[in-house]
Design a protein around this motif. Structure first.
Motif, PDB file in Angstrom:
ATOM      1  N   HIS A  50      -5.784  10.375  -7.061  1.00 43.80           N
ATOM      2  CA  HIS A  50      -6.648   9.806  -6.036  1.00 43.80           C
ATOM      3  C   HIS A  50      -7.973   9.389  -6.681  1.00 43.80           C
ATOM      4  CE1 HIS A  50      -3.885  11.909  -3.252  1.00 43.80           C
ATOM      5  NE2 HIS A  50      -4.239  10.964  -2.397  1.00 43.80           N
TER       6      HIS A  50
ATOM      7  N   THR B 106       0.795  -1.234   0.000  1.00 46.49           N
ATOM      8  CA  THR B 106       0.000   0.000   0.000  1.00 46.49           C
ATOM      9  C   THR B 106       0.826   1.282   0.000  1.00 46.49           C
ATOM     10  OG1 THR B 106      -0.109  -0.032   2.424  1.00 46.49           O
ATOM     11  CG2 THR B 106      -1.871  -1.168   1.223  1.00 46.49           C
TER      12      THR B 106
ATOM     13  N   ASP C 148      -2.530   7.496   2.636  1.00 45.97           N
ATOM     14  CA  ASP C 148      -2.693   7.151   1.229  1.00 45.97           C
ATOM     15  C   ASP C 148      -2.335   5.689   0.997  1.00 45.97           C
ATOM     16  OD1 ASP C 148      -3.622   9.553   0.414  1.00 45.97           O
ATOM     17  OD2 ASP C 148      -1.752  10.256  -0.495  1.00 45.97           O
ATOM     18  N   ARG C 149      -3.136   5.036   0.167  1.00 40.08           N
ATOM     19  CA  ARG C 149      -2.956   3.614  -0.136  1.00 40.08           C
ATOM     20  C   ARG C 149      -2.836   3.467  -1.654  1.00 40.08           C
ATOM     21  NH1 ARG C 149      -7.014  -0.653  -0.845  1.00 40.08           N
ATOM     22  NH2 ARG C 149      -6.106  -2.662  -0.326  1.00 40.08           N
ATOM     23  N   TYR C 150      -1.698   2.960  -2.111  1.00 36.42           N
ATOM     24  CA  TYR C 150      -1.439   2.864  -3.546  1.00 36.42           C
ATOM     25  C   TYR C 150      -1.955   1.537  -4.105  1.00 36.42           C
ATOM     26  CZ  TYR C 150       1.669   6.915  -3.330  1.00 36.42           C
ATOM     27  OH  TYR C 150       2.177   8.180  -3.169  1.00 36.42           O
TER      28      TYR C 150
ATOM     29  N   ALA D 256      -1.624   0.879  -7.815  1.00 28.82           N
ATOM     30  CA  ALA D 256      -1.238   1.404  -9.122  1.00 28.82           C
ATOM     31  C   ALA D 256      -0.202   0.505  -9.766  1.00 28.82           C
ATOM     32  CB  ALA D 256      -0.672   2.818  -8.960  1.00 28.82           C
TER      33      ALA D 256
ATOM     34  N   PRO E 193       3.611   2.510  -5.708  1.00 30.19           N
ATOM     35  CA  PRO E 193       3.108   1.844  -6.915  1.00 30.19           C
ATOM     36  C   PRO E 193       3.949   0.616  -7.241  1.00 30.19           C
ATOM     37  CG  PRO E 193       4.299   3.838  -7.489  1.00 30.19           C
ATOM     38  CD  PRO E 193       4.197   3.824  -5.995  1.00 30.19           C
TER      39      PRO E 193
ATOM     40  N   LEU F  73      -0.530   9.237 -11.749  1.00 29.74           N
ATOM     41  CA  LEU F  73      -1.409   8.738 -10.694  1.00 29.74           C
ATOM     42  C   LEU F  73      -2.400   9.818 -10.253  1.00 29.74           C
ATOM     43  CD1 LEU F  73       1.284   6.974  -8.452  1.00 29.74           C
ATOM     44  CD2 LEU F  73      -0.019   6.005 -10.357  1.00 29.74           C
TER      45      LEU F  73
ATOM     46  N   VAL G 155      -4.645   5.915  -4.053  1.00 31.55           N
ATOM     47  CA  VAL G 155      -3.892   6.500  -5.158  1.00 31.55           C
ATOM     48  C   VAL G 155      -3.755   5.440  -6.246  1.00 31.55           C
ATOM     49  CG1 VAL G 155      -1.747   7.614  -5.869  1.00 31.55           C
ATOM     50  CG2 VAL G 155      -2.616   7.940  -3.536  1.00 31.55           C
ATOM     51  N   MET G 156      -4.122   5.782  -7.477  1.00 26.98           N
ATOM     52  CA  MET G 156      -4.227   4.775  -8.526  1.00 26.98           C
ATOM     53  C   MET G 156      -3.866   5.378  -9.882  1.00 26.98           C
ATOM     54  SD  MET G 156      -8.387   4.871  -8.860  1.00 26.98           S
ATOM     55  CE  MET G 156      -8.428   4.385 -10.576  1.00 26.98           C
ATOM     56  N   ASN G 157      -3.661   4.495 -10.844  1.00 30.45           N
ATOM     57  CA  ASN G 157      -3.716   4.937 -12.230  1.00 30.45           C
ATOM     58  C   ASN G 157      -4.928   4.269 -12.868  1.00 30.45           C
ATOM     59  OD1 ASN G 157      -2.498   2.389 -12.278  1.00 30.45           O
ATOM     60  ND2 ASN G 157      -1.132   2.902 -13.966  1.00 30.45           N
TER      61      ASN G 157
END
Length: 288
Positions: free
Chosen positions: A229, A124, A257-259, A261, A127, A227, A195-197
């Motif tokens: 949110h 998390t 924040d939790r990635y 991605a 990425p 990336l 947090v994502m793509n």
């Protein structure tokens, strides 16, 4: 001029004899892949729910992963490439994928498996890249990892693992859900700390097309190169679709924040096939 000539060659090449079988061809992504690849290849696809559209199309073949082995279909069609875009019962999917892998091993053909960013959902804080170790806390992520591990035992030229983040784009299920929730004045769940793509369906199918054309193998991360949110992405898409007075429900599964991605580093596609979150938002109102 050279770039334009190359582009034309790839997008308008004469249809050749490579035979492709899309498992799950009647789903949203399967249909998009079928539409993208059909002008250039001999494309077949499977469907489960009876439908006059598929019943009368000789390129589509009825198959129920929960009751039928896929081996007969593979032996009958003898595809050069199997694309796995299945949904549904996990146990049935695993069995079907293992049968497809056995076919690829025996015939020295190729398989493209559409995986997910969820194979990294236990990590998390950052990425993930193509050859990072996978680890998942979710049933869905562990299911994808099980199939990935079987594919990684194949020679690299015989498989593609395409890890995909959330898919948006015009007419995508996620966009249709946003429109439906807005219409019935239901709150839309968003994750402010995720947090994502992301990707859109037309960009993903173009990337898969390129991978097939150039006979690439290995692990690919097919998402935007930047990336965002999750909440910000949903808000930007709603704004682009001109949805007024949206109601958002913030869901927090972490204080930080939790990635989730998947970014490319080792297996990069050409610049014209790389894109940004802004492009994904634009695709929410643009038809391929």
């Amino acid at each position: 001029m050279l770039y334009f000539t190359t582009f034309l060659k790839e997008r308008f090449q004469i249809k050749h004899s490579k035979k492709i079988l899309i498992l799950g061809g009647s789903g949203f992504l399967g249909q998009a892949l079928y539409k993208e690849l059909l002008p250039y290849f001999n494309v077949h696809a499977t469907y489960k729910t009876p439908n006059s559209t598929w019943d009368n199309n000789h390129q589509f073949h009825w198959w129920d992963a929960e009751t039928e082995s896929v081996s007969f279909l593979l032996e009958s069609l003898k595809p050069d490439l199997v694309i796995c875009a299945l949904r549904g019962n996990f146990n049935a999917q695993i069995y079907a994928h293992f049968e497809a892998i056995e076919y690829v091993m025996r015939t020295h053909t190729k398989i493209i498996f559409l995986s997910s960013s969820n194979v990294f959902d236990a990590f998390t804080n950052f990425p993930s890249y193509e050859y990072d170790k996978t680890l998942s806390m979710s049933v869905y992520g562990r299911f994808k990892i099980k199939i990935e591990n079987a594919l990684l035992r194949l020679p690299v030229e015989n498989y593609v693992i395409a890890r995909v983040p959330m898919i948006y784009g015009a007419n995508s299920p996620r966009l249709e859900e946003l429109k439906t929730f807005h219409k019935i004045e239901e709150s839309i769940e968003v994750f402010p700390n995720v947090v994502m793509n992301a990707t859109s369906v037309n960009r993903l199918t173009q990337q898969i097309h390129y991978i097939i054309n150039h006979d690439l193998g290995g692990v690919f991360h097919l998402g935007s190169k930047d990336l965002i949110h999750h909440k910000d992405l949903v808000m930007e898409i709603c704004k682009k679709m001109e949805l007024k007075d949206i109601v958002l429900k913030n869901v927090y599964d972490s204080n930080d924040d939790r990635y989730i991605a998947v970014l490319p580093k080792n297996n990069l596609l050409p610049d014209n096939l790389q894109f940004t979150v802004e492009d994904v938002v634009e695709d929410s109102v643009s038809f391929p």
